[in-house]
Design an enzyme around this catalytic site. Structure first.
Site, short mmCIF file in Angstrom:
data_model
loop_
_atom_site.label_atom_id
_atom_site.label_comp_id
_atom_site.label_asym_id
_atom_site.label_seq_id
_atom_site.Cartn_x
_atom_site.Cartn_y
_atom_site.Cartn_z
N ASP A 27 0.83 -1.21 0.00
CA ASP A 27 0.00 0.00 0.00
C ASP A 27 0.86 1.26 0.00
OD1 ASP A 27 -2.41 1.36 -0.03
OD2 ASP A 27 -2.56 1.44 2.16
N HIS A 44 2.11 3.55 -9.15
CA HIS A 44 1.91 2.11 -9.37
C HIS A 44 3.09 1.52 -10.14
CE1 HIS A 44 -1.94 2.28 -7.53
NE2 HIS A 44 -2.51 3.00 -8.47
N LEU A 138 10.25 -20.77 -4.66
CA LEU A 138 9.38 -19.78 -4.00
C LEU A 138 7.98 -19.90 -4.59
CD1 LEU A 138 8.87 -17.22 -2.23
CD2 LEU A 138 9.54 -15.86 -4.21
C1 IPE Z 1 -5.46 -2.65 0.00
O1 IPE Z 1 -5.13 -1.31 -0.16
C2 IPE Z 1 -5.46 -3.35 -1.33
C3 IPE Z 1 -4.16 -3.47 -1.97
C4 IPE Z 1 -3.01 -3.03 -1.56
C5 IPE Z 1 -4.17 -4.19 -3.21
P1 IPE Z 1 -6.25 -0.17 -0.28
O2 IPE Z 1 -5.53 1.09 -0.49
O3 IPE Z 1 -7.26 -0.56 -1.29
O4 IPE Z 1 -6.93 -0.24 1.16
P2 IPE Z 1 -7.76 0.87 1.95
O5 IPE Z 1 -8.75 1.44 1.00
O6 IPE Z 1 -6.80 1.90 2.44
O7 IPE Z 1 -8.38 0.11 3.10
C1 IPE Z 2 -1.74 0.19 -3.34
O1 IPE Z 2 -1.48 1.54 -3.34
C2 IPE Z 2 -1.99 -0.36 -4.73
C3 IPE Z 2 -3.38 -0.71 -5.00
C4 IPE Z 2 -4.37 -0.68 -4.14
C5 IPE Z 2 -3.71 -1.13 -6.34
P1 IPE Z 2 -2.66 2.62 -3.32
O2 IPE Z 2 -3.02 2.93 -4.72
O3 IPE Z 2 -3.75 2.19 -2.44
O4 IPE Z 2 -1.90 3.85 -2.70
P2 IPE Z 2 -2.49 4.89 -1.64
O5 IPE Z 2 -2.93 4.10 -0.44
O6 IPE Z 2 -3.62 5.60 -2.30
O7 IPE Z 2 -1.34 5.77 -1.33
MG MG Z 3 -4.11 2.43 -0.46
#
Ligand code: IPE
Ligand code: IPE
Ligand code: MG
Length: 260
Positions: A27, A44, A138
């Site tokens: 995240d 990303h 792995l």
């Molecule tokens: C969780 O992250 C999902 C992934 C990393 C794939 P999110 O960014 O979607 O989670 P929330 O919305 O902060 O709970």
């Molecule tokens: C995690 O990073 C990747 C996915 C959920 C696809 P985020 O896109 O949730 O990044 P933040 O949390 O908005 O910074």
């Molecule tokens: Mg996120």
């Protein structure tokens, strides 16, 4: 689900305990980009590089299974252009990385609602699984279009089908049987859960499988991930006493006075 083995922290001087299975919520990509005044898709892309850092680390440390949360059931609700950019990134990553992962002995699998993806991606996922299926160094699982609640629902649905067909007595359904129908049933449950990005929540990741997993959170954003951060998680894991509901004395094999 296999019964976990209670194990005490490594005694001084012994090899530190290494988790067999690590599960990661990657995240913070969007915030990493926003802080640089760049589009979230740039975050990303940077996040995709951090995936390689994480895989390299597991291969070096002899960690046998790594499960990465790449895209949740709820992430489909993000703006169309962000979802589109992520799909393109997944496709490119599969085209770019699978041969090298195969060469390094990595078995790649995907969990989640695959039919929500387009045909090109579905075909690449199946091809990656077929190419790497005999690898044993792995076990890499990518959770994509995955939700822990969906996972439990699909396990329940599969049991219900067996009941409806007369193959299964409902009274025979217990935790082990449901556990054998959720995703990752062929792997030991995760020992260590890592979430980057500062949030301290599960966000519908492996709800069933995380029952006794050790949780570790860091404020580092996913694209900032480095081996030192992962090593901190491992060091913390090695220092914990996993009790699985027992007492500390039971786990350590020490006698304990229970009455006055
Ligand atoms: C969780 O992250 C999902 C992934 C990393 C794939 P999110 O960014 O979607 O989670 P929330 O919305 O902060 O709970
Ligand atoms: C995690 O990073 C990747 C996915 C959920 C696809 P985020 O896109 O949730 O990044 P933040 O949390 O908005 O910074
Ligand atoms: Mg996120």
């Amino acid at each position: 689900m296999p019964t976990p083995d209670p194990s005490s922290p490594a005694p001084a001087g012994a090899e530190p305990r290494i988790p067999c299975h690590v599960a990661v919520i990657m995240d913070g990509n969007g915030r990493w980009a926003e802080r640089r005044r760049r589009p979230r898709a740039v975050g990303h892309r940077a996040g995709a590089r951090a995936v390689n850092t994480c895989i390299d680390f597991c291969l070096e440390r002899g960690i046998g299974a790594l499960t990465l949360f790449a895209f949740s059931s709820e992430n489909w609700g993000r703006p169309e252009d962000e979802v589109g950019a992520l799909m393109k990134l997944f496709l490119n990553a599969l085209d770019r990385e699978v041969e090298e992962l195969h060469r390094r002995g990595v078995r790649v699998r995907f969990i989640g609602q695959r039919d929500r993806f387009g045909p090109a991606l579905v075909q690449r996922m199946a091809a990656a699984e077929t190419t790497t299926r005999d690898n044993t160094r792995l076990n890499l699982t990518i959770a994509a279009s995955y939700g822990g609640q969906w996972d439990i629902a699909q396990a329940a649905r599969s049991l219900a089908r067996d009941v409806a067909a007369g193959r299964l007595d409902p009274d025979a359904i217990d935790e082990a049987m449901l556990g054998s129908r959720v995703c990752l049933a062929d792997l030991p449950p995760p020992d260590l859960f890592i979430r980057t990005g500062g949030e301290q929540r599960i966000s519908n990741f492996l709800l069933w499988q995380l029952a006794y997993t050790e949780l570790w959170f860091t404020d580092a954003l996913w694209p900032e991930l480095d081996a030192a951060t992962l090593q901190r998680a491992l060091d913390d894991f090695a220092s914990r006493e996993r009790r699985y509901g027992l007492t500390g004395a039971q786990v350590a094999g020490r006698p304990q006075e229970t009455s006055e």
